[in-house]
Structures are given as structure tokens and as C-alpha cells.
Write an enzyme that holds these catalytic residues in place. Structure first.
Site, PDB file in Angstrom:
ATOM      1  N   SER A 118      20.611  69.653 -48.129  1.00  0.00           N
ATOM      2  CA  SER A 118      21.369  69.340 -46.923  1.00  0.00           C
ATOM      3  C   SER A 118      22.570  70.262 -46.770  1.00  0.00           C
ATOM      4  O   SER A 118      23.119  70.780 -47.745  1.00  0.00           O
ATOM      5  CB  SER A 118      21.842  67.889 -46.955  1.00  0.00           C
ATOM      6  OG  SER A 118      22.873  67.717 -47.918  1.00  0.00           O
ATOM      7  N   GLU A 164      19.346  66.514 -37.373  1.00  0.00           N
ATOM      8  CA  GLU A 164      18.004  66.782 -37.891  1.00  0.00           C
ATOM      9  C   GLU A 164      17.356  65.451 -38.283  1.00  0.00           C
ATOM     10  O   GLU A 164      17.873  64.744 -39.143  1.00  0.00           O
ATOM     11  CB  GLU A 164      18.096  67.710 -39.101  1.00  0.00           C
ATOM     12  CG  GLU A 164      16.760  68.120 -39.669  1.00  0.00           C
ATOM     13  CD  GLU A 164      16.911  69.035 -40.873  1.00  0.00           C
ATOM     14  OE1 GLU A 164      15.969  69.803 -41.145  1.00  0.00           O
ATOM     15  OE2 GLU A 164      17.961  68.982 -41.546  1.00  0.00           O
ATOM     16  N   CYS A 166      12.437  71.496 -43.693  1.00  0.00           N
ATOM     17  CA  CYS A 166      13.649  72.046 -43.086  1.00  0.00           C
ATOM     18  C   CYS A 166      13.340  72.930 -41.895  1.00  0.00           C
ATOM     19  O   CYS A 166      14.219  73.165 -41.054  1.00  0.00           O
ATOM     20  CB  CYS A 166      14.455  72.809 -44.132  1.00  0.00           C
ATOM     21  SG  CYS A 166      13.510  74.073 -44.989  1.00  0.00           S
ATOM     22  N   GLU A 213      19.975  77.458 -48.875  1.00  0.00           N
ATOM     23  CA  GLU A 213      18.977  77.224 -47.822  1.00  0.00           C
ATOM     24  C   GLU A 213      19.172  75.786 -47.397  1.00  0.00           C
ATOM     25  O   GLU A 213      18.753  74.861 -48.085  1.00  0.00           O
ATOM     26  CB  GLU A 213      17.570  77.500 -48.362  1.00  0.00           C
ATOM     27  CG  GLU A 213      16.524  77.618 -47.271  1.00  0.00           C
ATOM     28  CD  GLU A 213      15.867  76.299 -46.951  1.00  0.00           C
ATOM     29  OE1 GLU A 213      16.272  75.682 -45.920  1.00  0.00           O
ATOM     30  OE2 GLU A 213      14.986  75.867 -47.701  1.00  0.00           O
ATOM     31  N   LEU A 214      19.829  75.597 -46.241  1.00  0.00           N
ATOM     32  CA  LEU A 214      20.335  74.287 -45.860  1.00  0.00           C
ATOM     33  C   LEU A 214      19.562  73.714 -44.670  1.00  0.00           C
ATOM     34  O   LEU A 214      18.479  74.168 -44.342  1.00  0.00           O
ATOM     35  CB  LEU A 214      21.833  74.385 -45.569  1.00  0.00           C
ATOM     36  CG  LEU A 214      22.667  75.028 -46.692  1.00  0.00           C
ATOM     37  CD1 LEU A 214      24.125  75.129 -46.298  1.00  0.00           C
ATOM     38  CD2 LEU A 214      22.513  74.259 -48.003  1.00  0.00           C
ATOM     39  N   ASN A 261      11.197  67.681 -51.022  1.00  0.00           N
ATOM     40  CA  ASN A 261      10.144  67.802 -50.006  1.00  0.00           C
ATOM     41  C   ASN A 261       9.101  68.859 -50.345  1.00  0.00           C
ATOM     42  O   ASN A 261       7.955  68.767 -49.903  1.00  0.00           O
ATOM     43  CB  ASN A 261      10.744  68.044 -48.617  1.00  0.00           C
ATOM     44  CG  ASN A 261      11.619  69.277 -48.550  1.00  0.00           C
ATOM     45  OD1 ASN A 261      12.131  69.756 -49.556  1.00  0.00           O
ATOM     46  ND2 ASN A 261      11.812  69.786 -47.348  1.00  0.00           N
ATOM     47  N   LYS A 263      17.409  72.240 -61.816  1.00  0.00           N
ATOM     48  CA  LYS A 263      17.699  70.821 -61.610  1.00  0.00           C
ATOM     49  C   LYS A 263      16.842  70.348 -60.427  1.00  0.00           C
ATOM     50  O   LYS A 263      17.177  70.564 -59.272  1.00  0.00           O
ATOM     51  CB  LYS A 263      19.189  70.617 -61.313  1.00  0.00           C
ATOM     52  CG  LYS A 263      19.549  69.205 -60.820  1.00  0.00           C
ATOM     53  CD  LYS A 263      19.220  68.127 -61.831  1.00  0.00           C
ATOM     54  CE  LYS A 263      19.591  66.747 -61.297  1.00  0.00           C
ATOM     55  NZ  LYS A 263      18.643  66.281 -60.236  1.00  0.00           N
ATOM     56  N   PRO A 264      15.687  69.696 -60.712  1.00  0.00           N
ATOM     57  CA  PRO A 264      14.855  69.201 -59.621  1.00  0.00           C
ATOM     58  C   PRO A 264      15.420  67.914 -59.037  1.00  0.00           C
ATOM     59  O   PRO A 264      16.248  67.237 -59.654  1.00  0.00           O
ATOM     60  CB  PRO A 264      13.509  68.949 -60.307  1.00  0.00           C
ATOM     61  CG  PRO A 264      13.877  68.589 -61.714  1.00  0.00           C
ATOM     62  CD  PRO A 264      15.110  69.413 -62.035  1.00  0.00           C
ATOM     63  N   ALA A 265      14.951  67.560 -57.845  1.00  0.00           N
ATOM     64  CA  ALA A 265      15.381  66.315 -57.209  1.00  0.00           C
ATOM     65  C   ALA A 265      14.935  65.124 -58.043  1.00  0.00           C
ATOM     66  O   ALA A 265      13.878  65.142 -58.679  1.00  0.00           O
ATOM     67  CB  ALA A 265      14.804  66.219 -55.804  1.00  0.00           C
TER      68      ALA A 265
END
Length: 502
Positions: free
Chosen positions: A252, A405, A307, A273-274, A172, A195-197
Site C-alpha cells: 500500500s 483503490e 495493483c 511498488e505501491l 496478492n 519478509k513475506p505477507a
């Protein structure tokens, strides 16, 4: 030396423009080199607004990830001994290059994440600010001398880098989540394996091209790309490798708990950071127009896929009707579309799974009695991943939107009568990342700010993130802080040195 290329963006599709950009890379970056996966496998990356394939990236596995870890470990042997001034110069060079290439970076962000171009520019500006901040903060990582209880002894305390940092980042904010983590880690003297998404690897690779141009030594920063299938194995390796000293993850809560467990065997430094479930409270003393403006900014940035997005709106009965009417009118006026198009304010959801999640949550609420004031369904006329900005009222606690969420453009509005009731409802969640409330009652401001169980609180303000402030949550929203001087602390350990017999 570096060359800033210029491009003409006149009636040319964005994906065609980007094919000429030197920042658009289709290989991973390990040990200062652009490399393919050892298996030569690749995965496709698509534009969520159009469904078109942007390009391919290496589908790496644990063998490739181990190569990156080994490279970072070797580089740490010398990088940890660089002076703060030297690290500051590298980071400043990186920042300057990102500023010069802001437009190219923003276009890549829009292409692979779908967010409107104006928002992508904002993200790049925001992400750049962390590298600038940490380029300055690196020279302020200070120790201390503590008064000794013994006359001939000195107590010295210094901060040292923890080692190789594994950075796992989300889709995001593909630019800012890397710079916020890597800026702090590099400033502290750590080396990085990023490690990117799988949805947004090209922004990470573009940042590596600029890091390469900035002159970072080989192995100091590395990026490992992979498909969704190989991501769990790479994450597990980063968590369990004895060469990796710490993990920083944004994503997540479910995945964060898994990484927490995987890191336990090595007692690694861990920053999480969730997920959030941010309350947005509007009290009767609030400036309603200001609250509506703050709600729009907090909720609809990146199509609600942040988030810290306001997730549950609590409005006091005295002003409920006025707030709901004004907010609904603002939402009706939002322009939906491809982020490349001018004046677009709401782009697509990132992928099919996210679209189905939002759809299911809204349908569940409606089936249990929620009222749809606007939206409530997909917007296929724009593309298969677009969802209409939605307002739901008459929410009950048996609806999934009450506790989950949404991560989409859906506003859930609750009515309350007393301050105590609003705080109890806001805190009735396992998450505690961000919270917002609007009030002009000074006593109430201090009471509610203290009582809200969140790590970050916006009072009469819907946009709270900045490089200078600590970012993070409480409860199941994570561990540690990013940004500010606290962000560097996540990548250092404290060493005590006793000098005796002086």
C-alpha cells in the site's frame, strides 16, 4: 541431484494433499537452515475460501530478523565475488526446479491466497519467468569505457551489487513478487532477507526449499515469517539496519510512505511498488468486444486484488450502452467459488479486513446515488470472504470509489463525451501505476498514451505484465522499476575508476 515427487490428486481435499508435499514448510529459512522463532511462537495461516487452518508458521520478531540480516551480510562477503556465470547457473537451477514443481507451487498459492487454481498456475509460470530472465540478464550487467579528456587517462565505469537487500512482499502475488525482486537482486550479486505477507508465508517457504535444492550458499537467501503484530518491527529493522543496503517493497501507498521515512536515516536504495487507481478508457472508435474482453482480464484476475487492476472505467457516450450491457452480461456469467473447484473464475477476498473495505466502499457509493447493475453484496453461500462481482454506474466525485483503490471485484463506470475530458478524469488521482485505453484511432493512441500520467500503459491490451518490461509507477505509486534490465539497476551502484598516468 533432486527428486521430483509425484502425487495422486484423486478426490482428496487440497489441504490433505499438501500435507504430503515436501514443499509445504512450517519453519522459516535463515542461513541455509529451517528454523523456528527464538520465542517458539507461531501464527496460524488460514484458507480464505474455507476458513480452515492450513498450518502454522514461525512468529518471528526483530531478534530473528537480525539473525537473518547478519547471515545475509556474512554471505554477501563471498557472494558478491561470484562470477556472473556462476550466479546465472544458480538462478537457472532454481528456475528449473520451479518449473518441475509448478503444480505443487500453484496448489500452495491457491490454498493460502484463495485464487482459482488456473490463475495460480498462471502466477507461478509468470513468477518463474523472472528467475529465467534474470538468470540470463546477470551476464549482461555491463560497464563502459568513457573517452577521457586527458590523453594519459582511462575512465572506467562498472556496476557493483549494493549489498544486503530487504524484500518485503504482499499476499496478492506471493510467488511472483518474490521472484521478481529476488531474481534481480541475486543476479546483481546481492543477498536477500525476504519478509513475506503474514497471509501467505507458505509460498515463500516453498520457494526457499527449491532455492536450497538449487544449491544457493548459506545466507544468500533468507525468509523471515511473522504475524501481523510483529511485521512493523521487522520492517523498521530492515529499513534502519546499517547492514541492509536497500529495500524493495510492494504494498500500500500508506505503508510505502512509512518505509520511505524509515529509510531516510540511512539513505538506503529504495524501490517502492505501491497502490494504483488504474483508469480503463473506452473510446468510440474502439472494438467494443475486444475492450470487454480486456476489461474482464484486467479487472477480475485474483478477484480484483491486483495493483494494476482497472479501477475506474471511463466509456465514451457513443458506445456507453453497448459496452455496459456486454460487460455486465460477461460478469453475470462468472463462476464464483473455492479455487480448488474446476472452472471457478472468482475466488474469495484475502481476509476480513479486505471484505469489510469492499463492502463499505460499495455501500458508500449506493448511499450517495450509485446504481447497482449486478452484484453489490457478499456471497455467503460460498463462504464469509466471498463478494459478488459488481457493476456500479452513476458514480459521482463525492463517492469513495471515485478516488480510492477498491482492490476487489467492483467495476465503477463513468460516462464521458470528449477525449480531453477522459484524460483529465483519468489523471485526477494521486496514483499513477497502470492505465488502459481502447481505440482504433492511431493519432488518438499516440496522444492519449503520452498524456496519461502512469508508469505503464496498455493500449488495446488489458494484460501488460511480463518479465521483459519495466514494472512501476509515477506519482504516489512508487519509485524505481522491477523486471527488465531496469530491475537489476535497482540493486547495483555505479563505480567510476580513473586510471591515470598511463
Amino acid at each position: 541431484m533432486f527428486v521430483v515427487k509425484t502425487f495422486r490428486f484423486v478426490q482428496v481435499p487440497l489441504n490433505l494433499q499438501l500435507r504430503t508435499m515436501h514443499l509445504l514448510k512450517n519453519k522459516a529459512y535463515i542461513n541455509g537452515e529451517w528454523v523456528s522463532a527464538r520465542s517458539d511462537k507461531v501464527f496460524e495461516v488460514t484458507n480464505p475460501a474455507t476458513g480452515e487452518v492450513i498450518g502454522t508458521a514461525p512468529d518471528m520478531d526483530v531478534v530473528d530478523a537480525q539473525h537473518a540480516i547478519d547471515s545475509a551480510s556474512r554471505a554477501f562477503a563471498t557472494w558478491q565475488d561470484t562470477t556472473a556465470k556462476e550466479r546465472s547457473r544458480y538462478l537457472r537451477n532454481w528456475f528449473d526446479l520451479m518449473v518441475k514443481n509448478l503444480e505443487s507451487l500453484a496448489k500452495i498459492v491457491t490454498l493460502e491466497s484463495g485464487k482459482p487454481l488456473v490463475e495460480a498456475r498462471g502466477e507461478v509460470f509468470y513468477g518463474n519467468s523472472f528467475v529465467e530472465f534474470f538468470s540470463e540478464e546477470t551476464r549482461r550487467i555491463q560497464g563502459e569505457i568513457i573517452p577521457s579528456p586527458v590523453a594519459n587517462r582511462k575512465i572506467l565505469v562498472e556496476k557493483q551489487p549494493i549489498g544486503v537487500a530487504g524484500l518485503i512482499t504482499p499476499w496478492n502475488f506471493p510467488h511472483a513478487m518474490i521472484t521478481r525482486k529476488a531474481g534481480a537482486a541475486l543476479a546483481a550479486g546481492c543477498t536477500c532477507v525476504i519478509k513475506p505477507a503474514e497471509d501467505t508465508p507458505f509460498t515463500a517457504l516453498a520457494l526457499m526449499e527449491l532455492a536450497h535444492e538449487a544449491g544457493f550458499p548459506k545466507g544468500v537467501v533468507n525468509v523471515v515469517t511473522s504475524s501481523r503484530g510483529n511485521a512493523p518491527g521487522i520492517g523498521n529493522l530492515l529499513c534502519q539496519s546499517p547492514l541492509v543496503a536497500g529495500i524493495s517493497f510492494t504494498g500500500s501507498t500508506q505503508v510505502g510512505k512509512l518505509l520511505y521515512k524509515q529509510c531516510s536515516s540511512g539513505i538506503k536504495r529504495l524501490g517502492l511498488e505501491l497502490g494504483g487507481n488504474a483508469p480503463f478508457i473506452v473510446y468510440k472508435s474502439a472494438d467494443v468486444d475486444s475492450a470487454v474482453k480486456g476489461a474482464m482480464g484486467s479487472k477480475f484476475r485474483n478477484c480484483g486484488q491486483t495493483c494494476v487492476a482497472a479501477n475506474r472505467f471511463f466509456v465514451q457516450s457513443d458506445i456507453y450502452d453497448s459496452f455496459v450491457e456486454k460487460l455486465t452480461n460477461e460478469i453475470k456469467a462468472l463462476k464464483i467459488g473455492n479455487g480448488e473447484e474446476p472452472d471457478v473464475q472468482v475466488g474469495p477476498l484475502i481476509n476480513q479486513a479486505q471484505f469489510e473495505k469492499v463492502t463499505t466502499l460499495v455501500q458508500d457509493a449506493v448511499s450517495k446515488g450509485a446504481k447497482v447493475l449486478v452484484g453489490g453484496k457478499g456471497a455467503p453461500q460460498h463462504g464469509r470472504l466471498f463478494y459478488e462481482p459488481t457493476v456500479l454506474t452513476d458514480i459521482k466525485d463525492d463517492m469513495r470509489v471515485y478516488s480510492e483503490e477498491v482492490f476487489g471485484p467492483v467495476v465503477n463506470i463513468f460516462r464521458f463525451n470528449t477525449e480531453e475530458e477522459s484524460v483529465a478524469m483519468a489523471n485526477n488521482t494521486e496514483r499513477g501505476l497502470a492505465g488502459y485505453f481502447y481505440s482504433r484511432d492511431v493519432s488518438q493512441i499516440f496522444r492519449v498514451a503520452r498524456k496519461l500520467e502512469v508508469g505503464m500503459c496498455g493500449v488495446n491490451e488489458g494484460m501488460i505484465s511480463t518479465a521483459e518490461a519495466p514494472f512501476g509507477g509515477v506519482k504516489e505509486s512508487g519509485l524505481g522499476r522491477e523486471g527488465s534490465h531496469h530491475g537489476i539497476e535497482e540493486f547495483t551502484y555505479v563505480k567510476y575508476v580513473a586510471l591515470g598516468n598511463l
